[in-house]
Design a protein around this motif. Sequence first.
Motif, short mmCIF file in Angstrom:
data_model
loop_
_atom_site.label_atom_id
_atom_site.label_comp_id
_atom_site.label_asym_id
_atom_site.label_seq_id
_atom_site.Cartn_x
_atom_site.Cartn_y
_atom_site.Cartn_z
N GLN A 286 14.78 2.04 9.12
CA GLN A 286 14.66 0.70 8.55
C GLN A 286 15.74 -0.23 9.10
O GLN A 286 15.51 -1.42 9.30
CB GLN A 286 14.76 0.79 7.03
N ASN B 241 10.95 -4.53 -0.64
CA ASN B 241 10.26 -5.71 -0.14
C ASN B 241 8.87 -5.76 -0.77
O ASN B 241 8.01 -4.95 -0.44
CB ASN B 241 10.16 -5.64 1.39
N GLN C 199 8.39 -2.91 10.75
CA GLN C 199 8.34 -2.26 9.44
C GLN C 199 6.90 -2.03 8.99
O GLN C 199 6.58 -0.98 8.42
CB GLN C 199 9.10 -3.11 8.43
N GLN C 200 6.03 -3.00 9.24
CA GLN C 200 4.62 -2.82 8.89
C GLN C 200 3.98 -1.72 9.73
O GLN C 200 3.17 -0.93 9.22
CB GLN C 200 3.87 -4.14 9.08
N ARG D 116 1.45 -1.94 2.08
CA ARG D 116 1.18 -0.50 1.96
C ARG D 116 -0.08 -0.26 1.14
O ARG D 116 -0.91 0.59 1.47
CB ARG D 116 2.38 0.21 1.35
N ASN E 275 6.44 -7.74 -0.33
CA ASN E 275 5.39 -7.98 0.67
C ASN E 275 5.03 -6.68 1.39
O ASN E 275 3.86 -6.43 1.69
CB ASN E 275 5.85 -9.04 1.68
N LEU E 276 6.06 -5.86 1.66
CA LEU E 276 5.80 -4.58 2.33
C LEU E 276 5.07 -3.62 1.39
O LEU E 276 4.20 -2.86 1.83
CB LEU E 276 7.12 -3.97 2.81
N ASP E 277 5.41 -3.67 0.11
CA ASP E 277 4.69 -2.84 -0.86
C ASP E 277 3.22 -3.24 -0.93
O ASP E 277 2.33 -2.39 -1.00
CB ASP E 277 5.34 -2.98 -2.23
N TRP F 164 1.75 -7.21 13.53
CA TRP F 164 2.58 -6.62 12.48
C TRP F 164 4.03 -6.50 12.93
O TRP F 164 4.32 -6.28 14.11
CB TRP F 164 2.06 -5.23 12.11
N VAL G 179 4.89 1.57 8.26
CA VAL G 179 4.11 1.83 7.05
C VAL G 179 2.70 2.31 7.42
O VAL G 179 2.19 3.28 6.85
CB VAL G 179 4.03 0.57 6.17
#
Length: 396
Positions: free
Chosen positions: A298, A6, A71-72, A13, A8-10, A68, A75
Amino acid sequence: MDFRRNPNLDAFRQEVRAFLRDHLPAELAGRNSGVRSERAELVAWQRILNAHGWGAPHWPEEHGGTGWSLQQRLVFDEECVAVGAPTQDGFAQKLVGPVLNRFATPEQKAEHLPPIFTGTRLWCQGFSEPGSGSDLASLRTQAVRTGDHYVVNGQKIWTSYAHQADWIFLLVRTDPSVKKQAGISFLLADMRTPGITVRPIVSIDGRHHLNETFFDDVRVPVRNLIGAEGEGWKITKFLLNNEHASSADLPTLLRMLNRLKQLATQRAGRGALVERHVFALRLARYEAEVRAIAVMVQRVAAMEADNSPATHAMGSILKVRGTELQQKMSEFLVESLGDSGAVANTVAGQRSATCPDQTGDGHGLAAEMFFRRAATIYGGSSEIQRGIVAKTMFQF
């Protein structure tokens, strides 16, 4: 479930890493060894997060949180653990805070939520009692209403950090005449109230984080009742089901895996440990298990909006597998130190003057191994979790 990365998730991070690099003071970095931070460090870090708008990472925006996704949040937790940032007050952030957001009156929210953001009010949890651990509904602490107060009498045990807490949220029996789940209520109490006595329990890891808490004619204002009388069991189920994917404590597993890899390459003597076939094989197996749990975390995160019994069962599976793996990996970390592992730093935060291994690699490993012996008990024992899974499978 979509296994593709993802972007956006990267990007998120990287945002978290940049924040930690720019805002985590050097004197607070590397201080988290897998257990809750000391009060001064915890409060200092909480104030830094709050100033950045990250004071409540686990709450929705309408309650002042970051909003958030799960998943966020995972992270954020992973990156904080990776750099050893101080912990937050988990009792406030993940347990009583969401309860207040959901069930409290506007007046109760105005009184209790702002101090959570600023770190000026720390909490502890008064659930377990002697003889009423896994069978929580059999609790015997009573609260009898007299005018504008409840008079509370009873005992709680294994009260983590009660000696540091400012307030406690506890379950009490307000109606002994109905079935046990129906007669329970949810109260908040100031730990400075006369009649509350906290006695330390020093655990096998040499730390004082557990306590006995006694209530002798403690007068608690009725305004501190959350919800209605008899709704304590409903509120408790909400509290315990609030965080499914976090029950495996993936950041802790990743931290242990990284420490194993460090020991694998840094041990001197007859060569690096990773060059030994048996060690390398066990390390590879643990890494595979951690990765499997990460995938399952996840998966649960992707099902965040699903409140089905299957989601709760997966949370229980994560709790069992994650805590059992914590125990195995913490034991392997101590074994990796060789003979010195049995005696090195057996008390958290202390070093042995006579221990032959005084490297930073071994600091605190034995203490954590002892601490993790309770991982399959606290938060709901493995037997209880397996019962939840079995009951869910029977429904299908």
